[in-house]
Design a protein around this motif. Structure first.
Motif, mmCIF file in Angstrom:
data_model
loop_
_atom_site.group_PDB
_atom_site.id
_atom_site.type_symbol
_atom_site.label_atom_id
_atom_site.label_comp_id
_atom_site.label_asym_id
_atom_site.label_seq_id
_atom_site.Cartn_x
_atom_site.Cartn_y
_atom_site.Cartn_z
ATOM 1 N N GLN A 126 26.107 85.594 46.957
ATOM 2 C CA GLN A 126 26.836 86.821 47.303
ATOM 3 C C GLN A 126 27.451 86.737 48.705
ATOM 4 O O GLN A 126 28.628 87.047 48.901
ATOM 5 C CB GLN A 126 25.883 88.027 47.211
ATOM 6 N N GLU A 127 26.650 86.310 49.674
ATOM 7 C CA GLU A 127 27.130 86.275 51.057
ATOM 8 C C GLU A 127 28.245 85.255 51.237
ATOM 9 O O GLU A 127 29.249 85.518 51.896
ATOM 10 C CB GLU A 127 25.967 85.956 51.998
ATOM 11 N N CYS B 48 37.168 83.229 44.290
ATOM 12 C CA CYS B 48 37.136 83.856 42.968
ATOM 13 C C CYS B 48 35.721 83.823 42.386
ATOM 14 O O CYS B 48 35.257 84.808 41.824
ATOM 15 C CB CYS B 48 38.104 83.141 42.030
ATOM 16 N N ARG B 49 35.062 82.673 42.523
ATOM 17 C CA ARG B 49 33.716 82.535 41.982
ATOM 18 C C ARG B 49 32.915 81.599 42.880
ATOM 19 O O ARG B 49 33.378 80.511 43.217
ATOM 20 C CB ARG B 49 33.745 81.988 40.556
ATOM 21 N N CYS B 50 31.729 82.039 43.274
ATOM 22 C CA CYS B 50 30.797 81.199 44.018
ATOM 23 C C CYS B 50 29.565 81.001 43.138
ATOM 24 O O CYS B 50 28.935 81.973 42.721
ATOM 25 C CB CYS B 50 30.411 81.822 45.358
ATOM 26 N N LEU B 51 29.242 79.760 42.870
ATOM 27 C CA LEU B 51 28.168 79.422 41.934
ATOM 28 C C LEU B 51 27.126 78.589 42.662
ATOM 29 O O LEU B 51 27.453 77.594 43.305
ATOM 30 C CB LEU B 51 28.767 78.614 40.765
ATOM 31 N N ILE B 52 25.845 78.996 42.583
ATOM 32 C CA ILE B 52 24.753 78.237 43.188
ATOM 33 C C ILE B 52 23.628 78.122 42.164
ATOM 34 O O ILE B 52 23.241 79.116 41.553
ATOM 35 C CB ILE B 52 24.228 78.911 44.472
ATOM 36 N N ASN C 183 20.217 78.399 34.922
ATOM 37 C CA ASN C 183 19.751 79.383 35.901
ATOM 38 C C ASN C 183 20.768 79.489 37.026
ATOM 39 O O ASN C 183 20.596 78.969 38.120
ATOM 40 C CB ASN C 183 18.381 78.966 36.447
ATOM 41 N N LEU C 184 21.915 80.143 36.706
ATOM 42 C CA LEU C 184 23.036 80.208 37.634
ATOM 43 C C LEU C 184 23.010 81.513 38.426
ATOM 44 O O LEU C 184 22.705 82.577 37.897
ATOM 45 C CB LEU C 184 24.358 80.105 36.860
ATOM 46 N N HIS C 185 23.365 81.409 39.719
ATOM 47 C CA HIS C 185 23.510 82.585 40.576
ATOM 48 C C HIS C 185 24.958 82.593 41.060
ATOM 49 O O HIS C 185 25.436 81.594 41.600
ATOM 50 C CB HIS C 185 22.541 82.512 41.754
ATOM 51 N N GLU C 186 25.640 83.708 40.878
ATOM 52 C CA GLU C 186 27.072 83.675 41.128
ATOM 53 C C GLU C 186 27.570 84.931 41.837
ATOM 54 O O GLU C 186 26.945 85.999 41.783
ATOM 55 C CB GLU C 186 27.836 83.499 39.822
ATOM 56 N N PHE C 187 28.709 84.741 42.519
ATOM 57 C CA PHE C 187 29.489 85.843 43.065
ATOM 58 C C PHE C 187 30.829 85.822 42.351
ATOM 59 O O PHE C 187 31.436 84.764 42.169
ATOM 60 C CB PHE C 187 29.697 85.661 44.571
ATOM 61 N N VAL D 202 26.185 73.881 45.252
ATOM 62 C CA VAL D 202 27.037 75.030 45.573
ATOM 63 C C VAL D 202 28.429 74.705 45.054
ATOM 64 O O VAL D 202 28.987 73.654 45.383
ATOM 65 C CB VAL D 202 27.078 75.294 47.084
ATOM 66 N N GLU D 203 28.990 75.607 44.237
ATOM 67 C CA GLU D 203 30.333 75.398 43.703
ATOM 68 C C GLU D 203 31.212 76.597 44.049
ATOM 69 O O GLU D 203 30.777 77.750 43.929
ATOM 70 C CB GLU D 203 30.296 75.213 42.184
ATOM 71 N N LEU D 204 32.429 76.309 44.486
ATOM 72 C CA LEU D 204 33.433 77.343 44.716
ATOM 73 C C LEU D 204 34.567 77.121 43.728
ATOM 74 O O LEU D 204 35.103 76.000 43.635
ATOM 75 C CB LEU D 204 33.960 77.287 46.151
ATOM 76 N N HIS D 205 34.945 78.176 42.996
ATOM 77 C CA HIS D 205 36.016 78.090 41.999
ATOM 78 C C HIS D 205 37.168 79.005 42.420
ATOM 79 O O HIS D 205 36.945 80.183 42.732
ATOM 80 C CB HIS D 205 35.514 78.521 40.616
ATOM 81 N N HIS D 206 38.366 78.445 42.422
ATOM 82 C CA HIS D 206 39.566 79.262 42.614
ATOM 83 C C HIS D 206 40.265 79.397 41.270
ATOM 84 O O HIS D 206 40.549 78.396 40.602
ATOM 85 C CB HIS D 206 40.501 78.605 43.637
ATOM 86 N N CYS D 207 40.515 80.628 40.874
ATOM 87 C CA CYS D 207 41.049 80.883 39.539
ATOM 88 C C CYS D 207 42.437 81.515 39.580
ATOM 89 O O CYS D 207 42.859 82.174 38.625
ATOM 90 C CB CYS D 207 40.085 81.790 38.753
ATOM 91 N N GLY D 208 43.147 81.348 40.681
ATOM 92 C CA GLY D 208 44.479 81.937 40.801
ATOM 93 C C GLY D 208 45.533 81.122 40.090
ATOM 94 O O GLY D 208 45.266 80.089 39.460
#
Length: 677
Positions: free
Chosen positions: A273-274, A282-286, A298-302, A377-383
């Motif tokens: 979240q932070e 767009c999406r932060c996945l840990i 067991n995914l935690h996401e923003f 830690v994954e960052l996804h850009h979906c634009g």
């Protein structure tokens, strides 16, 4: 050989009208470079004397002095040697002076031409309490080399370093400084006397001062360039400080959020979240993972607005070439445009996920601890267009991944600490039980033995029948003490791993018969429950140490008889448990075991009624010994019971000899069976 006189001190003594000034290191660097540029830009053939503190400072300037030497044959370079700097004649004259010489504490650059003269003579002003390398958190010499600030004043530009000295265009001062330096050169290199005399006649006889039609443009250009470069570096430093402050503020904020809990689930949820909010992705996945994991669920996401969730999805790892590359290199991986990446295009399953969840740009950063993968830690850009993350953002994600790793290790350490505390509490209970049980079990038979022996010793006329009773009582309690000590030694050997196992093919039926015979012999005077066996004769052979197998059966049988009334029943059963194990059960109709104590009964010193108010005797070590023995041959042991007064069943498994079915009995001479007493 070293010279202890200071050029600066001698100059101030001979020319008392001079007033030394204070200079910062950067100022001296600019002045020395400007003086060198003036030589390189002119057509004169001046006398040039440069004195460096150390060889490492000279090496940064050596290429410039080769160019200066092309302008004049009167160039002298002095330095304290560290590696290969020696006194020799090369493109210019090199003078290696002693490291104890005062020259090693000063910086000099003297240039004297026919039309102009300039000199720079200074000495570092010692600070009253200089900072140590630990306080500065870096090594000064390393910074010198890294910054590569050339000139006699080359070195780390520390704003707190100040220098006292003279810089002037005055020809008289320049000639006097050159005279002092040439005299020092003669001390170290007397073979240069003729060349130095030529320099003195050519350059040091002129006493007039002033510029004499000199072009100051190269000197001024160098100073302006240096000031502009300094201003640019200052602005760049301010920007770097501001970016670093932003990064540290975000790191501290996220670190504070993820360290509010020691629960790994809460840590990853808070970090996602932070970090997602801080970078506005767009999406932060840990998620937690290991190198060998096939998938992760067991995914935690923003998620930002309008972005589909991955919660509950099976996220591929083993078949994900990007994940595998990160695991291999242990470095972050950034894919600017997923649709054009050949690794994704050649993996249909991954390409389908990319299309389904509209991932245009993808960043993967591993969470590591000492080279071990803890998570990702994954960052996804979906634009609509690819995302170009800045280098500072990438560094921020790496910093957060490091903090997540630290937080996870701390959480695991806390969990391990709780387990250790539980173990310590159990150990303390064991110690207390050991003291109580040992005290009671040893004191009671010792008291009986003592009374019997005192009676026999003090009553020589005691009746033979009574004397025999006394002897029998003493022998019985001595045997009780022997068994107690034997159980302690046996458990100690098993728990410390000092037992040498001797597995061999055995017929279970013979071991059962030996255990029953041994139990009946030990409990000869007691009324036993009915003991029966249900062991088929066609069972396969088992592989175990015969003595220890009989020991397990004997202790389980003793335990069953102890808690079963004489009118009760004890049954020994055996049956195959899969293809590799044989299951043996010792069942009784006795007191039974409460459901919450089915595992506790195997603890050391466990006794249902308490150590000091039991009615059946014993130390509570029997089942603990059985568990260690069964574990030793790779089997399992467990207890079952319907509850109090419902009887109990104790089961254990023994490995079957491979390929063994109904087989011929082995010779007794090949078996080592028997009770361990």
């Amino acid at each position: 050989m070293s010279i202890q006189t200071s050029v600066l001190a001698d100059l101030l003594q001979d020319l008392p009208q001079l007033r030394p000034q204070m200079y910062f290191k950067s100022s001296l660097t600019a002045l020395s470079h400007a003086m060198e540029d003036q030589v390189l830009a002119g057509s004169d053939e001046p006398l040039v004397i440069a004195s460096f503190q150390r060889e490492r400072f000279y090496r940064q300037e050596a290429h410039r002095y080769k160019r200066v030497a092309e302008k004049s044959d009167q160039v002298y370079v002095l330095a304290a040697p560290e590696t290969d700097f020696t006194s020799r004649s090369d493109s210019y004259e090199m003078v290696a002076f002693d490291r104890e010489d005062t020259l090693s504490q000063e910086w000099h650059l003297v240039v004297i031409g026919q039309q102009y003269a300039s000199c720079l003579v200074c000495r570092e002003r010692q600070a009253p309490a200089p900072l140590t390398s630990e306080q500065l958190n870096f090594d000064t010499e390393v910074c010198d080399a890294a910054l590569n600030i050339a000139g006699p004043t080359a070195g780390y530009v520390d704003p707190s370093r100040r220098f006292e000295g003279i810089w002037t265009f005055d020809r008289q001062v320049s000639c006097k400084a050159a005279e002092f330096l040439l005299n020092k050169i003669l001390v170290y290199r007397p073979e240069l006397q003729e060349k130095i005399e030529q320099a003195q006649r050519k350059f040091l006889t002129e006493t007039s001062s002033g510029f004499h039609e000199i072009d100051p443009d190269p000197f001024a250009q160098r100073l302006v360039t240096y000031l502009q470069a300094g201003q640019y570096k200052l602005l760049k430093a301010y920007k770097s400080i501001a970016d670093q402050e932003r990064k540290e503020r975000l790191v501290n904020s996220i670190t504070s959020a993820i360290r509010k809990s020691l629960n790994p689930h809460e840590i990853l949820k808070g970090a996602a979240q932070e970090l997602g909010q801080a970078l506005q992705v767009c999406r932060c996945l840990i998620y937690r993972c290991k190198e060998t994991d096939v998938t992760s669920t067991n995914l935690h996401e923003f998620l930002s607005t309008g972005v589909s969730s991955l919660a509950g999805q099976s996220w591929p790892l083993q078949d994900n070439p990007l994940f595998q590359e990160v695991v291999q290199v242990q470095e972050p991986l950034y894919v600017a445009e997923t649709r054009q990446d050949p690794r994704i295009a050649n993996t249909p399953k991954l390409k389908a996920l990319i299309d389904r969840f509209k991932i245009v740009s993808w960043l993967l950063v591993p969470v590591l601890d000492k080279g071990k993968l803890l998570g990702m830690v994954e960052l996804h850009h979906c634009g609509a267009t690819p995302q170009q993350w800045q280098e500072d953002d990438l560094a921020l994600v790496e910093a957060i991944a490091t903090q997540i790793g630290v937080a996870l290790i701390q959480a695991e350490a806390y969990a391990n600490l709780e387990d250790l505390n539980d173990q310590l509490e159990a150990l303390e209970r064991t110690r207390s039980n050991l003291i109580a049980i040992t005290g009671h079990e040893l004191r009671t038979p010792l008291s009986t033995i003592q009374v019997c022996l005192e009676s026999l010793a003090s009553e020589p006329d005691m009746l033979p029948d009574l004397r025999q009773i006394m002897l029998n009582s003493a022998l019985t309690d001595a045997e009780r003490m022997r068994k107690l000590v034997q159980d302690f030694l046996t458990l100690s050997q098993l728990e410390s791993g000092r037992v040498q196992w001797h597995p061999e093919p055995l017929q279970l039926q013979e071991c059962v018969e030996l255990a029953i015979s041994s139990a009946r012999a030990r409990l000869l005077k007691e009324q036993l429950p009915q003991i029966s066996t249900e062991v088929p004769s066609k069972l396969p052979l088992v592989r175990a140490d015969g003595e220890w197998l009989v020991e397990v059966l004997s202790k389980l049988l003793d335990n069953a008889c102890k808690f079963t009334a004489p009118k009760g029943q004890v049954i020994i059963q055996a049956r195959p448990n899969g293809n590799k194990m044989l299951e043996v059960t010792v069942a009784d109709t006795g007191r039974g075991i409460e459901p919450n104590r089915l595992e506790t009964v195997f603890d050391r010193f466990y006794q249902e009624e308490g150590a000091l108010r039991r009615t059946t005797g014993g130390t509570g070590l029997g089942l603990a010994i059985c568990r260690q023995i069964v574990n030793g041959w790779g089997g399992q042991i467990w207890a079952e019971s319907a509850g109090k007064d419902q009887g109990s069943q104790l089961h254990f498994t023994i490995p079957i000899v491979e390929g063994s079915g109904e087989q011929k009995r082995p010779n007794k001479s090949d078996r080592r069976l028997g009770s361990r007493g």
